[in-house]
Design a protein around this motif. Sequence first.
Motif: not given
Length: 548
Positions: A196-198, A209-213, A267-268
Amino acid sequence: MVLNFTKIYNSIPVLPKRRDNLNKFSTYIMLTNQNNQLALQWKHQPSLQRNLKLYEEKHQEFSNLFCYQDKGIDIANFWRKVAFDESQSIADWEPSNKIQLAYEHLASYFEERCYWAAKDLCKERNANSWEEYLCIARLLVYNPIKLKEILVKYDSQSANIDTYITNTLTNHIKYSAEVNRFSRWRLLYKKSDKELIEALKVFGIIEPEISLIIFARKYFKQVYLINKIKNPTRITGKKWIAPDEKDFSKSAQCYNAEKILPTAPHEVFANFTKVTAKQIQDWMEICIKALESYPMSILPKFSLDALQLDGFEIKSELQVPEIEWEKISSTENTSEQGFLANQANSILSEQLQSMKLDERKILLLYYGFGLNQKQLADRLGMNQSTISRYLTKSTIKLLEAIARISQPQQWVKQYVRRWLESEYHAPVHSDLIQAALVSAIKKLVNEERKILQLYYGEGMDEVKIASQLDISLNEISTILTKTRNHLQEKLIQEINIWIKEYLEKWLINYYKYFTELVFKNEAKLGKNELKLEEKIFLVERYIQNQLY
């Protein structure tokens, strides 16, 4: 009703044409948003482009086909032959993973067939499902095992490969839709964080935002599992239904409750704003779009044994971390980093040369031959405590030499302050220094973490923080200063650990290289089989003769 259907069907994005063979066999469909409308574009895969150019240069048959733009079907058949090459013969110029690349070229070429199969089905079915149909088709062509099964049954006498693949995809989509095998929400649920990160990165999403998602999906999956998948009213085997507002609302509650804990990603925690059910829903939709768009991320899990039998190149996901000199230097300039690495090698070599013969011999036997302190003591006729003192003394000399280059006391303070001000929101976790700072922040007491989050995360001044937390302004200033100093101390401690690890690795490599050099010289004299005692004797003789 007919007018409404026509409107929906016409709203399906147009697939741009691919100009030439290079694009036809090295690009994949990317779903994007343009002016709040879904659009399609072609995304390049550099590895496939390089392989096409390589074959164009080195393979005469392929080159003859590649120069004609109407030879797409013939080129596809060429890659089919390569994929089915049972002999596994590889020319000197061919890549070792040529089978894998052949399947990827075919998948790229069949992207257009996926689109048209999905779109044409919408004429007789629900046009709102075209995205789902497209994803079903692409999941099939990007599965090399399934694709091989399809291509094995292809008969060139009955139809060309384009027609055959289109018919196969159409039947597969119909079957999958009829038995409710496919669900966008199942796709979201099943994919790993790594995949998913990729996909999110390729889709244009960046940190933080990636870490939040990723954090949001964790709690969405928990809620969705209980409320929908494991719901007693759900019939086993039926399609995974879409979540509702209650699912997103509960996911948001879990997210907000857990985000303040030290276990939450940095990050969150740094993002103070509470998320809503709508935000969770939007994030999950972004995840699905990203996964549907990026073929490397929609690849299903398959048997490694099956891939190896088909000649695929299996790459391990395990990576051994390496301590590099660049990671403990204060500079960001690549050329300067290289200079520092060379400088470290030079200074450490000089330090070894300046040591007494006994010190050098102990280091050689310890790092070059792996003898422990007791074995060294027995061999050299010394007390073990003396051996220990020699090793400690020698190591300190070398550590002091490295410290004179790195000089952490001179740059750490400025680095920590700059990092807090500019990169606190979205640290680069692959960077050893930033990862160390994040780890240190997680170990702070709650009050210190909270003040850091408000000051650097929310950009709140000390007066407002004092008012919100009901703490005196003086105490806020004191805590901020104390916390910054604490982070500086922790970073220096980590750097000292890295320097020790670097030195340990350097000494092992240094003496390994030296001993191999000595043994290579002996091999030239016909002495190929040497016992440990003989090896040590040869190296000691070199030392005694001052050739070391």
